[in-house]
Scaffold this motif. Structure first.
Motif, PDB file in Angstrom:
ATOM      1  N   LEU A  33       0.842  -1.198   0.000  1.00 44.91           N
ATOM      2  CA  LEU A  33       0.000   0.000   0.000  1.00 44.91           C
ATOM      3  C   LEU A  33       0.875   1.245   0.000  1.00 44.91           C
ATOM      4  O   LEU A  33       1.735   1.403   0.874  1.00 44.91           O
ATOM      5  N   LEU A  34       0.658   2.115  -0.975  1.00 47.00           N
ATOM      6  CA  LEU A  34       1.375   3.383  -1.070  1.00 47.00           C
ATOM      7  C   LEU A  34       0.384   4.526  -1.114  1.00 47.00           C
ATOM      8  O   LEU A  34      -0.743   4.372  -1.590  1.00 47.00           O
ATOM      9  N   ILE A  35       0.821   5.672  -0.618  1.00 43.44           N
ATOM     10  CA  ILE A  35       0.006   6.882  -0.698  1.00 43.44           C
ATOM     11  C   ILE A  35       0.729   7.919  -1.549  1.00 43.44           C
ATOM     12  O   ILE A  35       1.948   7.883  -1.695  1.00 43.44           O
ATOM     13  N   GLU A  36      -0.048   8.816  -2.120  1.00 38.90           N
ATOM     14  CA  GLU A  36       0.521   9.998  -2.760  1.00 38.90           C
ATOM     15  C   GLU A  36       0.437  11.133  -1.754  1.00 38.90           C
ATOM     16  O   GLU A  36      -0.656  11.490  -1.303  1.00 38.90           O
ATOM     17  N   ARG A  37       1.573  11.691  -1.378  1.00 38.48           N
ATOM     18  CA  ARG A  37       1.595  12.690  -0.324  1.00 38.48           C
ATOM     19  C   ARG A  37       0.874  13.953  -0.746  1.00 38.48           C
ATOM     20  O   ARG A  37       1.078  14.474  -1.842  1.00 38.48           O
ATOM     21  N   GLY A  38       0.003  14.429   0.148  1.00 35.13           N
ATOM     22  CA  GLY A  38      -0.768  15.637  -0.143  1.00 35.13           C
ATOM     23  C   GLY A  38      -0.180  16.892   0.454  1.00 35.13           C
ATOM     24  O   GLY A  38      -0.718  17.978   0.282  1.00 35.13           O
ATOM     25  N   LYS A  39       0.957  16.762   1.184  1.00 36.02           N
ATOM     26  CA  LYS A  39       1.595  17.904   1.825  1.00 36.02           C
ATOM     27  C   LYS A  39       3.101  17.799   1.653  1.00 36.02           C
ATOM     28  O   LYS A  39       3.632  16.704   1.454  1.00 36.02           O
ATOM     29  N   PRO A  40       3.825  18.941   1.737  1.00 33.83           N
ATOM     30  CA  PRO A  40       5.293  18.888   1.733  1.00 33.83           C
ATOM     31  C   PRO A  40       5.782  18.220   3.017  1.00 33.83           C
ATOM     32  O   PRO A  40       5.064  18.229   4.023  1.00 33.83           O
ATOM     33  N   PRO A  41       6.977  17.662   3.033  1.00 32.27           N
ATOM     34  CA  PRO A  41       7.886  17.530   1.891  1.00 32.27           C
ATOM     35  C   PRO A  41       7.471  16.377   0.980  1.00 32.27           C
ATOM     36  O   PRO A  41       6.623  15.571   1.360  1.00 32.27           O
ATOM     37  N   TYR A  42       8.068  16.334  -0.197  1.00 30.35           N
ATOM     38  CA  TYR A  42       7.773  15.293  -1.186  1.00 30.35           C
ATOM     39  C   TYR A  42       6.307  15.318  -1.610  1.00 30.35           C
ATOM     40  O   TYR A  42       5.715  14.269  -1.886  1.00 30.35           O
ATOM     41  N   MET A  43       5.713  16.513  -1.667  1.00 31.38           N
ATOM     42  CA  MET A  43       4.310  16.614  -2.067  1.00 31.38           C
ATOM     43  C   MET A  43       4.131  16.017  -3.459  1.00 31.38           C
ATOM     44  O   MET A  43       4.869  16.328  -4.394  1.00 31.38           O
ATOM     45  N   GLY A  44       3.136  15.149  -3.588  1.00 30.63           N
ATOM     46  CA  GLY A  44       2.877  14.471  -4.849  1.00 30.63           C
ATOM     47  C   GLY A  44       3.676  13.199  -5.037  1.00 30.63           C
ATOM     48  O   GLY A  44       3.431  12.441  -5.975  1.00 30.63           O
ATOM     49  N   GLY A  45       4.655  12.946  -4.155  1.00 26.74           N
ATOM     50  CA  GLY A  45       5.473  11.743  -4.262  1.00 26.74           C
ATOM     51  C   GLY A  45       4.814  10.554  -3.589  1.00 26.74           C
ATOM     52  O   GLY A  45       3.894  10.694  -2.776  1.00 26.74           O
ATOM     53  N   LEU A  46       5.280   9.378  -3.930  1.00 17.55           N
ATOM     54  CA  LEU A  46       4.764   8.148  -3.340  1.00 17.55           C
ATOM     55  C   LEU A  46       5.498   7.841  -2.042  1.00 17.55           C
ATOM     56  O   LEU A  46       6.700   8.070  -1.926  1.00 17.55           O
TER      57      LEU A  46
END
Length: 233
Positions: free
Chosen positions: A29-42
């Motif tokens: 299970l992976l999420i796409e980050r909705g906040k910095p840091p790595y916003m938009g990253g898995l």
């Protein structure tokens, strides 16, 4: 040698390596980050431990908040602590990683810090860029899961009860990335102390003979162990 004087900020987080079998593949299970840091990253699901929480409670809360999954229904165990300096650009952070296993888990629903949550085959997840040091945590979780199948009965945690021995063998083959001899596997499972218990019922396949159905036994230690003859990469 200087002593820690309590002024340096330090944070504690939890991260979760959650495995299930979907579409005949071991998936994480992976999420796409909705906040910095790595916003938009898995990234793996996880977050900061709150003042009133213990570590397991924080792991269960983060699992529910970021994915909508009920961690109380999963096999959940502590993996280890990761604390390499610089692993989190915000603050010096120590994370306690957890390993979670469950049978054919549903499509997750993202929330709070996660923009999206989804399952990804582990083989693919190990080739993509993950936030923080989550690829190393994922690799350690995979190594732990593979090892535990050798000496514990945790493989049954991947199976919906009741299950056939072919269902259980499929778990070993997918997690280990190995093909096992059905007759030899059956002999080893039935020889093991209280690994599986027959239900007395049968499952009728579309082709072939009906298969016996089993449930998980009470033993947590697999004896004799199910030793891999070849170790996957």
């Amino acid at each position: 040698m200087s002593k820690y004087d309590g002024t340096a900020p330090v944070a504690v987080t939890v991260d979760l390596v959650i495995f299930t079998l979907r579409e005949s593949a071991l998936q994480v299970l992976l999420i796409e980050r909705g906040k910095p840091p790595y916003m938009g990253g898995l990234a793996l699901p996880g977050g900061f431990v709150r003042d009133h929480e213990d570590l397991r409670g924080a792991a269960l809360r983060e699992l529910g908040e970021e994915t909508g999954l009920d961690g109380g229904k999963l096999h959940l165990e502590q993996l280890r602590t990761f604390g390499t300096p610089g692993r989190d650009p915000r603050v010096r952070t120590f994370t306690v990683a957890y390993l979670a296993l469950g049978p054919d888990l549903p499509t997750p629903v993202a929330g709070t810090d996660a923009a999206h949550a989804r399952w990804m085959p582990v083989a693919e997840a190990l080739t993509v860029e993950l936030a923080f040091d989550h690829r190393a945590i994922l690799r350690e979780g995979l190594d732990r899961a593979r090892a535990k199948l050798e000496y514990t009965t945790v493989a049954a945690a991947f199976c919906q009860e009741p299950f056939t021995l072919a269902d259980l063998r499929h778990v070993y083959e997918v997690v280990w990335d190995l093909e096992l001899d059905p007759s030899n596997f059956r002999r080893k499972v039935l020889k093991a102390d209280d690994f599986v218990v027959p239900t007395g019922a049968l499952r009728a396949p579309e082709v072939g003979r009906p298969a016996e159905l089993y449930r998980r036994g009470r033993s947590e230690i697999l004896y004799p162990p199910m030793v891999r003859t070849t170790h996957p990469s």
